[in-house]
Design a protein around this motif. Structure first.
Motif, PDB file in Angstrom:
ATOM      1  N   ALA A 220       8.756  42.925 -27.184  1.00  0.00           N
ATOM      2  CA  ALA A 220      10.145  43.922 -27.521  1.00  0.00           C
ATOM      3  C   ALA A 220       9.344  45.215 -28.050  1.00  0.00           C
ATOM      4  CB  ALA A 220      10.864  43.281 -28.173  1.00  0.00           C
ATOM      5  N   PHE A 221       9.088  46.234 -27.241  1.00  0.00           N
ATOM      6  CA  PHE A 221       8.416  47.233 -27.679  1.00  0.00           C
ATOM      7  C   PHE A 221       9.488  48.053 -28.451  1.00  0.00           C
ATOM      8  CE2 PHE A 221       5.526  46.716 -24.316  1.00  0.00           C
ATOM      9  CZ  PHE A 221       4.234  46.565 -24.796  1.00  0.00           C
ATOM     10  N   LYS A 222       9.220  48.641 -29.496  1.00  0.00           N
ATOM     11  CA  LYS A 222      10.189  49.635 -30.271  1.00  0.00           C
ATOM     12  C   LYS A 222      10.549  50.855 -29.118  1.00  0.00           C
ATOM     13  CE  LYS A 222       8.685  49.184 -34.919  1.00  0.00           C
ATOM     14  NZ  LYS A 222       7.916  49.796 -36.031  1.00  0.00           N
ATOM     15  N   GLY A 223      11.830  51.144 -29.055  1.00  0.00           N
ATOM     16  CA  GLY A 223      12.262  51.991 -28.197  1.00  0.00           C
ATOM     17  C   GLY A 223      12.789  51.516 -26.847  1.00  0.00           C
ATOM     18  N   THR A 224      12.628  50.172 -26.593  1.00  0.00           N
ATOM     19  CA  THR A 224      13.078  49.579 -25.463  1.00  0.00           C
ATOM     20  C   THR A 224      14.652  49.269 -25.711  1.00  0.00           C
ATOM     21  OG1 THR A 224      12.112  47.501 -25.655  1.00  0.00           O
ATOM     22  CG2 THR A 224      10.797  49.077 -24.694  1.00  0.00           C
ATOM     23  N   LYS A 225      15.025  48.639 -24.516  1.00  0.00           N
ATOM     24  CA  LYS A 225      16.351  48.272 -24.253  1.00  0.00           C
ATOM     25  C   LYS A 225      16.219  46.631 -24.965  1.00  0.00           C
ATOM     26  CE  LYS A 225      18.399  51.351 -20.905  1.00  0.00           C
ATOM     27  NZ  LYS A 225      18.158  51.425 -19.559  1.00  0.00           N
ATOM     28  N   LEU A 226      15.390  46.279 -24.663  1.00  0.00           N
ATOM     29  CA  LEU A 226      14.871  44.934 -25.223  1.00  0.00           C
ATOM     30  C   LEU A 226      14.917  44.684 -26.553  1.00  0.00           C
ATOM     31  CD1 LEU A 226      14.359  42.004 -23.933  1.00  0.00           C
ATOM     32  CD2 LEU A 226      11.901  42.727 -24.164  1.00  0.00           C
ATOM     33  N   ALA A 227      14.428  45.830 -27.345  1.00  0.00           N
ATOM     34  CA  ALA A 227      14.275  45.617 -28.734  1.00  0.00           C
ATOM     35  C   ALA A 227      15.382  45.701 -29.426  1.00  0.00           C
ATOM     36  CB  ALA A 227      13.314  46.953 -29.189  1.00  0.00           C
ATOM     37  N   ILE A 228      16.397  46.476 -28.777  1.00  0.00           N
ATOM     38  CA  ILE A 228      17.862  46.516 -29.360  1.00  0.00           C
ATOM     39  C   ILE A 228      18.883  45.380 -28.798  1.00  0.00           C
ATOM     40  CG2 ILE A 228      17.777  48.808 -30.095  1.00  0.00           C
ATOM     41  CD1 ILE A 228      19.127  49.607 -27.776  1.00  0.00           C
ATOM     42  N   SER A 229      18.370  44.505 -27.984  1.00  0.00           N
ATOM     43  CA  SER A 229      19.092  43.489 -27.264  1.00  0.00           C
ATOM     44  C   SER A 229      19.509  42.463 -28.276  1.00  0.00           C
ATOM     45  CB  SER A 229      18.631  43.007 -25.978  1.00  0.00           C
ATOM     46  OG  SER A 229      17.499  42.208 -26.278  1.00  0.00           O
TER      47      SER A 229
END
Ligand code: SF4
Length: 309
Positions: A220-229
């Protein structure tokens, strides 16, 4: 023969691409990334939820193919006395979306470079036109396909915007053109069980056209949708335990060219990953020897030799 005691090495347990390349080319081989300064078409569809463009696009993307190769090869060779060989790696974004004339011109430039011994190009399953494959075939390039999983629900969750049928169709046409392929697989996709991952591995085993596998942990890279999921992702320990379970099922004739997502600066990473790739590899190695893991032990596919690049 397997080693015991100190000096344990992964290649005694796994069929590593790096070892295959060393034997095939007679020296250590490096893949040198080349960017053609293009944009992946899936970004217009929101992009894959894990994709961080910065990890793909090198700072030298505006340079010519030759300049990029020279810069990277000089950097790798600095201070190294041994003989090294290099493969031009057209990995940036989705190469199948680039006009074929531009791609062919870059291939021509790369193959004329005195240090380059081969070409690798990567694309998505839905960007694998016959025209693109004709260029790949003409330059005897090895093709990497971003397959990720055979499960359509997972492809949707990742916002890949292609289906497993696209992969099936692409692999059929790749095989018909006599091209050899590698696949990228993501391990640890939310909601995928070990059995789901093994179904993907069995599919890979069943395809002789696939000679190489790149395993990626979902980061989950910072700035990706995955990181805030809200998805729960495996941490590195959990990922290694999954590898331990699936590696015996991967056929021994498939080389493995990646076991972890590329080494990344900690500032780019959020949530689930800490530490260094070197440490992760050591940890995997310990587990492999402690649990007596061997690639292909649970696979019924017999060994066949890997064709030339
Ligand atoms: S297909 Fe590849 S480059 Fe394109 S958005 Fe997905 S991960 Fe990024």
């Amino acid at each position: 023969m397997l080693p015991n005691g100190s000096g344990k090495r992964l290649e005694y347990k796994l069929n590593l691409w790096s070892e295959w390349a060393k034997q095939h080319y007679g020296s250590k081989v490096f893949k040198v990334g080349v960017s053609l300064n293009s944009a992946c078409p899936n970004r217009a569809e929101g992009g894959c939820i894990f994709c961080l463009q910065d990890t793909f696009t090198p700072e030298y993307k505006h340079q010519s193919t030759t300049e990029q190769l020279n810069t990277s090869i000089d950097r790798i060779k600095r201070g190294v006395r041994r003989d090294l060989k290099f493969i031009a790696y057209f990995q940036d974004e989705t190469m199948g979306a680039i006009p074929t004339e531009k791609l062919e011109s870059a291939f021509k430039e790369a193959i004329q470079h005195p240090e380059i011994v081969g070409l690798i190009v990567s694309t998505r399953p839905d960007y694998c036109s016959d025209e693109f494959l004709d260029v790949v075939s003409r330059y005897n390039a090895f093709l990497e396909l971003g397959m990720q999983t055979i499960h359509n629900e997972s492809l949707t969750l990742l916002n890949r915007n292609h289906s497993h049928n696209d992969t099936v169709d692409a692999l059929k046409r790749i095989e018909n053109k006599g091209i050899m392929a590698g696949v990228h697989l993501i391990v640890g996709i939310p909601n995928e069980s070990i059995n789901d991952i093994l179904e993907t591995i069995r599919y890979v085993n069943s395809k002789p056209v696939i000679t190489d596998v790149k395993l990626h942990n979902l980061v989950a890279f910072k700035g990706t949708k995955l990181a805030i999921s809200n998805y729960t992702l495996p941490n590195i320990n959990e990922y290694i335990q999954i590898l331990i379970k699936i590696i015996p099922y991967l056929a021994e004739n498939k080389t493995i060219s990646r076991l972890f997502t590329s080494n990344l600066s900690q500032s780019q990473i959020a949530l689930n990953i800490q530490g260094e790739k070197k440490l992760w590899l050591n940890q995997l190695l310990q587990e492999i020897y402690t649990k007596n893991i061997l690639q292909g032990l649970q696979s019924s596919i017999v060994n066949i030799s890997r064709p030339n690049l």
